[in-house]
Design a protein around this motif. Structure first.
Motif, PDB file in Angstrom:
ATOM      1  N   ASN A 235      67.646  44.703  58.027  1.00  0.00           N
ATOM      2  CA  ASN A 235      66.477  43.823  57.898  1.00  0.00           C
ATOM      3  C   ASN A 235      66.563  42.922  56.664  1.00  0.00           C
ATOM      4  OD1 ASN A 235      65.394  44.867  60.197  1.00  0.00           O
ATOM      5  ND2 ASN A 235      63.804  46.084  59.201  1.00  0.00           N
ATOM      6  N   ILE A 236      67.743  42.838  56.070  1.00  0.00           N
ATOM      7  CA  ILE A 236      67.960  41.988  54.890  1.00  0.00           C
ATOM      8  C   ILE A 236      68.763  40.769  55.314  1.00  0.00           C
ATOM      9  CG2 ILE A 236      68.956  41.855  52.574  1.00  0.00           C
ATOM     10  CD1 ILE A 236      68.631  44.978  52.504  1.00  0.00           C
ATOM     11  N   TYR A 237      68.154  39.614  55.192  1.00  0.00           N
ATOM     12  CA  TYR A 237      68.792  38.361  55.597  1.00  0.00           C
ATOM     13  C   TYR A 237      68.975  37.490  54.352  1.00  0.00           C
ATOM     14  CZ  TYR A 237      67.528  39.933  60.264  1.00  0.00           C
ATOM     15  OH  TYR A 237      67.397  40.673  61.416  1.00  0.00           O
ATOM     16  N   ALA A 238      70.227  37.180  54.048  1.00  0.00           N
ATOM     17  CA  ALA A 238      70.535  36.397  52.851  1.00  0.00           C
ATOM     18  C   ALA A 238      71.939  35.823  52.989  1.00  0.00           C
ATOM     19  CB  ALA A 238      70.440  37.280  51.604  1.00  0.00           C
ATOM     20  N   ASN A 239      72.354  35.068  52.006  1.00  0.00           N
ATOM     21  CA  ASN A 239      73.684  34.467  51.997  1.00  0.00           C
ATOM     22  C   ASN A 239      74.745  35.485  51.584  1.00  0.00           C
ATOM     23  OD1 ASN A 239      73.334  31.549  52.654  1.00  0.00           O
ATOM     24  ND2 ASN A 239      71.892  31.659  50.943  1.00  0.00           N
ATOM     25  N   THR A 240      76.019  35.099  51.740  1.00  0.00           N
ATOM     26  CA  THR A 240      77.138  35.948  51.306  1.00  0.00           C
ATOM     27  C   THR A 240      78.130  35.111  50.515  1.00  0.00           C
ATOM     28  OG1 THR A 240      78.222  35.576  53.441  1.00  0.00           O
ATOM     29  CG2 THR A 240      76.956  37.614  53.194  1.00  0.00           C
ATOM     30  N   PHE A 241      78.588  35.661  49.410  1.00  0.00           N
ATOM     31  CA  PHE A 241      79.606  34.992  48.590  1.00  0.00           C
ATOM     32  C   PHE A 241      80.983  35.106  49.259  1.00  0.00           C
ATOM     33  CE2 PHE A 241      76.772  36.001  44.844  1.00  0.00           C
ATOM     34  CZ  PHE A 241      76.539  34.686  44.480  1.00  0.00           C
ATOM     35  N   THR A 242      81.857  34.203  48.883  1.00  0.00           N
ATOM     36  CA  THR A 242      83.283  34.335  49.202  1.00  0.00           C
ATOM     37  C   THR A 242      84.024  34.552  47.881  1.00  0.00           C
ATOM     38  OG1 THR A 242      83.599  31.928  49.096  1.00  0.00           O
ATOM     39  CG2 THR A 242      83.146  32.896  51.259  1.00  0.00           C
ATOM     40  N   PHE A 243      85.146  35.296  47.959  1.00  0.00           N
ATOM     41  CA  PHE A 243      85.888  35.668  46.761  1.00  0.00           C
ATOM     42  C   PHE A 243      87.379  35.373  46.934  1.00  0.00           C
ATOM     43  CE2 PHE A 243      82.216  38.434  47.169  1.00  0.00           C
ATOM     44  CZ  PHE A 243      81.675  38.467  45.897  1.00  0.00           C
ATOM     45  N   ASP A 244      88.055  35.189  45.814  1.00  0.00           N
ATOM     46  CA  ASP A 244      89.516  35.110  45.873  1.00  0.00           C
ATOM     47  C   ASP A 244      90.100  36.508  45.721  1.00  0.00           C
ATOM     48  OD1 ASP A 244      89.513  35.764  43.153  1.00  0.00           O
ATOM     49  OD2 ASP A 244      89.851  33.707  42.475  1.00  0.00           O
TER      50      ASP A 244
ATOM     51  N   GLN B  75      80.831  30.481  37.695  1.00  0.00           N
ATOM     52  CA  GLN B  75      82.060  31.078  37.151  1.00  0.00           C
ATOM     53  C   GLN B  75      81.916  32.598  37.010  1.00  0.00           C
ATOM     54  OE1 GLN B  75      83.584  29.024  33.683  1.00  0.00           O
ATOM     55  NE2 GLN B  75      82.894  27.038  34.429  1.00  0.00           N
ATOM     56  N   ALA B  76      81.480  33.223  38.114  1.00  0.00           N
ATOM     57  CA  ALA B  76      81.210  34.661  38.091  1.00  0.00           C
ATOM     58  C   ALA B  76      82.200  35.412  38.975  1.00  0.00           C
ATOM     59  CB  ALA B  76      79.788  34.929  38.565  1.00  0.00           C
ATOM     60  N   ASP B  77      82.266  36.732  38.760  1.00  0.00           N
ATOM     61  CA  ASP B  77      83.141  37.582  39.574  1.00  0.00           C
ATOM     62  C   ASP B  77      82.403  38.873  39.933  1.00  0.00           C
ATOM     63  OD1 ASP B  77      83.256  39.278  37.323  1.00  0.00           O
ATOM     64  OD2 ASP B  77      85.097  38.356  36.584  1.00  0.00           O
ATOM     65  N   GLN B  78      83.110  39.794  40.579  1.00  0.00           N
ATOM     66  CA  GLN B  78      82.483  41.024  41.059  1.00  0.00           C
ATOM     67  C   GLN B  78      82.017  41.930  39.928  1.00  0.00           C
ATOM     68  OE1 GLN B  78      85.435  42.482  43.836  1.00  0.00           O
ATOM     69  NE2 GLN B  78      84.416  41.494  45.563  1.00  0.00           N
ATOM     70  N   VAL B  79      82.676  41.887  38.793  1.00  0.00           N
ATOM     71  CA  VAL B  79      82.229  42.659  37.629  1.00  0.00           C
ATOM     72  C   VAL B  79      80.869  42.154  37.166  1.00  0.00           C
ATOM     73  CG1 VAL B  79      82.701  43.242  35.215  1.00  0.00           C
ATOM     74  CG2 VAL B  79      84.566  43.236  36.887  1.00  0.00           C
ATOM     75  N   HIS B  80      80.725  40.827  37.123  1.00  0.00           N
ATOM     76  CA  HIS B  80      79.436  40.236  36.740  1.00  0.00           C
ATOM     77  C   HIS B  80      78.340  40.612  37.745  1.00  0.00           C
ATOM     78  CE1 HIS B  80      82.165  37.032  34.778  1.00  0.00           C
ATOM     79  NE2 HIS B  80      81.737  37.855  33.836  1.00  0.00           N
TER      80      HIS B  80
END
Length: 430
Positions: A125-134, A66-71
């Motif tokens: 050179n940074i490999y990681a996941n990406t969030f999706t946002f509304d 339950q997080a957002d970009q501010v968090h």
């Protein structure tokens, strides 16, 4: 042959698990926050220890956030203060190997990129996941087509990258070990500075309690000359646990005994003792590795101090023995081991040199006879080494010299400094 360094982020590059910390930030006003925190923590550990698939664990954790970009912005500020200390002090390694260091993580670029790029690690050179946002900036999920969101994702990614060269893997979790298990890395180092997972360390090629240890094992330039986990701190007598916390945080190998036994003293680089358990002069004369004594109380007689001095061993004691000031001795010892400072020693001349960046610090302890400093400087001059700072203090027994020199010198210099007549001890500090 090219060399590549595959480094994990959570609990390796940083001291914490970022998703766990994001939960603490985003859920801080929830009445049931502790229950949710525990759920997320359990899911993290289950994946890291190989008891649950990473994909299943990740999906469940993100759903609870339950997080957002501010968090996320708050999390980045927090993580920048939580970079693992041994990575932080070896920033120059990352600058020198910017093309060879890859951060490979099941975490998220949203918080990883702002942290690691400050260490010269390239964004590509940074490999990681990406969030999706509304549309309001709330996290709705993540890109589940990314291989790093899936079980065995790190293995899949490295197969795609097809790196040509020797590959080192450094991490704390099961997904990091899978790289070794699958043959995608040549050597796997279980990183235990922040957390030790027995199921991972049991399978690793090496267990490395710090990044200093990794660099030491591979004979690479590093911020400190000798990893602290290899230095034994012998503890004898009634020593407050709070004092030992300081030493554990520094990474020293703590060994607690009920009395001073010669075989343990001979292995120790540091001795903590109380007034009732002080070493004898005869024991000190045989303690070839001992560099410093921290006495929680007053040193009982001058012979101990003089013998220690004659053998290049510094002593810090606490005659007032204030139980509310348990950090007094650890701080003095740490300052000496890290910087060469002798402030408030009871047997060494006092010196508090400033730290000089981009330099090597050498410590030379010798009998207090004329001409030693001239010989030291002649050696540097002969090898065209620039001295950027030099400090000399003496007492009736010894001369204590700290020399800061420009980087880049022949190892022969160290041999010649040790061979100067009347030398008692020589250390390359950093």
């Amino acid at each position: 042959m090219s060399q590549y360094y595959i480094i994990d982020f959570d609990s390796t590059f940083t001291q914490v698990e970022a998703l766990d910390e994001l939960a603490r930030i985003s859920l801080k006003d929830r009445l049931d926050k502790e229950k949710i925190f525990k759920q997320i923590e359990n899911l993290t550990n289950a994946a890291m220890e190989g008891r649950m698939s990473f994909a299943e664990s990740l999906e469940a954790r993100v759903r609870l956030l339950q997080a957002d970009q501010v968090h996320l912005r708050q999390l980045v500020k927090f993580l920048k203060r939580k970079v693992s200390e041994s990575f932080s002090r070896n920033k120059e390694f990352f600058a020198a190997n910017a093309d060879k260091v890859l951060i490979v993580s099941g975490g998220f670029k949203d918080f990883i990129i702002p942290v690691v790029t400050e260490y010269h690690i390239k964004k590509e050179n940074i490999y990681a996941n990406t969030f999706t946002f509304d549309s309001e900036g709330n996290i709705t999920g993540y890109d589940d087509t990314n291989p790093l969101s899936q079980e065995g994702g790190k293995v899949k990614l490295l197969k795609e990258l097809n790196l040509d060269g020797k590959i080192f893997g450094i991490g704390d979790g099961h997904s990091d070990y899978q790289l070794k298990e699958s043959g995608m890395v040549d050597t796997f180092y279980a990183f235990t500075e922040n957390v030790e997972r027995k199921g991972v360390t049991a399978k690793a090629d090496f267990v490395t309690p710090s990044f200093d240890e990794f660099l030491y094992l591979n004979k690479m330039p590093r911020a400190i000359s000798y990893p602290k986990n290899r230095i034994k701190c012998l503890v004898v007598g009634d020593i407050e646990e709070e004092a030992l916390v300081w030493m554990r945080k520094e990474g020293y190998n703590i060994r607690i005994r009920s009395s001073i036994e010669e075989k343990y003293l001979e292995e120790a680089g540091i001795l903590f003792c109380d007034e009732q358990h002080q070493p004898t002069p005869e024991q000190l004369a045989q303690a070839g590795r001992l560099k410093v004594i921290g006495c929680f109380g007053k040193i009982s007689n001058r012979r101990i101090g003089d013998t220690a001095c004659e053998n290049g061993i510094i002593i810090f004691d606490d005659p007032k023995h204030n139980p509310r000031n348990v950090e007094f001795i650890p701080k003095r010892v740490i300052d000496f081991m890290n910087e060469g400072k002798t402030h408030m020693s009871c047997n060494f001349p006092e010196l508090q040199p400033p730290r000089i960046n981009n330099a090597h610090r050498l410590i030379h302890i010798h009998k207090n006879v004329p001409g030693i400093l001239v010989q030291i400087n002649d050696i540097f001059a002969k090898h065209d080494i620039n001295i950027v700072g030099e400090f000399l203090v003496t007492n009736e027994h010894i001369g204590y010299v700290i020399t800061d020199v420009n980087k880049g010198y022949d190892q022969q210099i160290l041999t010649e400094l040790k061979k100067i007549e009347e030398t008692i001890r020589f250390r390359l500090l950093y």
